[in-house]
Design a protein around this motif. Sequence first.
Motif, PDB file in Angstrom:
ATOM      1  N   PRO A  10      41.281  35.870  41.966  1.00 16.98           N
ATOM      2  CA  PRO A  10      40.000  36.357  42.503  1.00 16.98           C
ATOM      3  C   PRO A  10      40.163  37.541  43.455  1.00 16.98           C
ATOM      4  CG  PRO A  10      40.063  33.962  42.545  1.00 16.98           C
ATOM      5  CD  PRO A  10      41.441  34.421  42.198  1.00 16.98           C
ATOM      6  N   THR A  11      41.283  37.589  44.178  1.00 18.51           N
ATOM      7  CA  THR A  11      41.523  38.726  45.073  1.00 18.51           C
ATOM      8  C   THR A  11      41.699  40.014  44.278  1.00 18.51           C
ATOM      9  OG1 THR A  11      42.546  37.347  46.766  1.00 18.51           O
ATOM     10  CG2 THR A  11      43.078  39.683  46.805  1.00 18.51           C
ATOM     11  N   ALA A  12      42.513  39.962  43.224  1.00 21.95           N
ATOM     12  CA  ALA A  12      42.721  41.150  42.389  1.00 21.95           C
ATOM     13  C   ALA A  12      41.401  41.626  41.788  1.00 21.95           C
ATOM     14  CB  ALA A  12      43.729  40.838  41.279  1.00 21.95           C
ATOM     15  N   ILE A  13      40.585  40.686  41.337  1.00 28.00           N
ATOM     16  CA  ILE A  13      39.287  41.043  40.747  1.00 28.00           C
ATOM     17  C   ILE A  13      38.368  41.655  41.796  1.00 28.00           C
ATOM     18  CG2 ILE A  13      37.200  40.102  39.673  1.00 28.00           C
ATOM     19  CD1 ILE A  13      39.039  37.979  38.362  1.00 28.00           C
ATOM     20  N   ALA A  14      38.329  41.057  42.993  1.00 33.19           N
ATOM     21  CA  ALA A  14      37.453  41.557  44.052  1.00 33.19           C
ATOM     22  C   ALA A  14      37.864  42.954  44.507  1.00 33.19           C
ATOM     23  CB  ALA A  14      37.474  40.587  45.232  1.00 33.19           C
ATOM     24  N   VAL A  15      39.175  43.186  44.634  1.00 29.74           N
ATOM     25  CA  VAL A  15      39.657  44.511  45.035  1.00 29.74           C
ATOM     26  C   VAL A  15      39.264  45.554  43.999  1.00 29.74           C
ATOM     27  CG1 VAL A  15      41.730  45.907  45.392  1.00 29.74           C
ATOM     28  CG2 VAL A  15      41.568  43.641  46.420  1.00 29.74           C
ATOM     29  N   ASN A  16      39.477  45.229  42.730  1.00 25.15           N
ATOM     30  CA  ASN A  16      39.134  46.165  41.673  1.00 25.15           C
ATOM     31  C   ASN A  16      37.629  46.426  41.627  1.00 25.15           C
ATOM     32  OD1 ASN A  16      38.431  46.694  38.543  1.00 25.15           O
ATOM     33  ND2 ASN A  16      40.458  47.514  39.035  1.00 25.15           N
ATOM     34  N   SER A  17      36.843  45.379  41.842  1.00 21.43           N
ATOM     35  CA  SER A  17      35.385  45.549  41.832  1.00 21.43           C
ATOM     36  C   SER A  17      34.933  46.493  42.941  1.00 21.43           C
ATOM     37  CB  SER A  17      34.697  44.194  41.977  1.00 21.43           C
ATOM     38  OG  SER A  17      34.964  43.358  40.872  1.00 21.43           O
ATOM     39  N   ASP A  18      35.549  46.369  44.121  1.00 21.47           N
ATOM     40  CA  ASP A  18      35.192  47.259  45.218  1.00 21.47           C
ATOM     41  C   ASP A  18      35.474  48.718  44.862  1.00 21.47           C
ATOM     42  OD1 ASP A  18      34.270  45.267  46.844  1.00 21.47           O
ATOM     43  OD2 ASP A  18      36.094  45.097  48.047  1.00 21.47           O
ATOM     44  N   MET A  19      36.528  48.946  44.081  1.00 20.93           N
ATOM     45  CA  MET A  19      36.892  50.315  43.721  1.00 20.93           C
ATOM     46  C   MET A  19      36.052  50.855  42.574  1.00 20.93           C
ATOM     47  SD  MET A  19      39.179  51.096  45.926  1.00 20.93           S
ATOM     48  CE  MET A  19      39.639  52.688  45.234  1.00 20.93           C
ATOM     49  N   THR A  20      35.589  49.975  41.700  1.00 19.94           N
ATOM     50  CA  THR A  20      34.912  50.445  40.482  1.00 19.94           C
ATOM     51  C   THR A  20      33.385  50.357  40.528  1.00 19.94           C
ATOM     52  OG1 THR A  20      35.183  48.243  39.473  1.00 19.94           O
ATOM     53  CG2 THR A  20      36.886  49.888  39.023  1.00 19.94           C
TER      54      THR A  20
END
Length: 249
Positions: A72-82
């Motif tokens: 979930p951390t990897a997904i959340a970080v990527n979502s913030d960037m995209t």
Amino acid sequence: MNVISDSATMLRRNFRHTMRNPLTLFNGIVMPVFLMFLMVYVFGGAFSVGVDYADYATPGLILTTICYGIAPTAIAVNSDMTNGFINRLRVMDVSRAAVLNAHVIATMLRSLLAIALVVGVAFLMGFRPSAGLPEWLGVVGVVVLAVLAISWLTVAFGLAAKAPESAGMAAVPLMLLPFLSSAFVPADKMGPGVRQFAEYQPFTPIIETVRGLLAGTPSASSAVMAVAWCAGLALIGYLWARKSFTKQG
């Protein structure tokens, strides 16, 4: 001071998102507890490890708990960037580095909470460590270093991925790595090739250090290797994350 206050604000945001995402709580807490029951009560009797299996498996399950909560951390970080969140911060007096800091801190706190729960369940299942206060402090130190290293690697994975879906998949190798270590069976009982991989991959010295400390028989050589791996992985993850963040942000 802006970085600290902005990180605190972003941390509160991340916790709100965590509480609204049942999958995050399930992967980070429920799955490790289920795995504890599975390994100790279903498979534990099949393994000959020289000690009570709950004592042997608990250090490995601590590392496994960390890894189960990172997707979930990897997904959340990527979502913030995209999804444009970082772009919106550009026009505000907000430290963009606070976004990464908050994700790392949130992951660490979530992981440590899950680890405390898993250790509590382990005690109910017969886990009886021989560690005294100094050994427990050593366990806490090694575990915190491991969580920090894995958290920064996860953030780097999330930044490097092209989409949230691929960010979640990028964390899968870290989730599988404990199963190819000495987490659940001694490395010397594994087949050729797998045994060598288990002996030299980073999680094995970390697990063996925690196992030795909990048993009251710490190993200095294992501890040095564990700290070196944690420091190296944390540095790699941090530098990789900063490079990717600067390039994209």
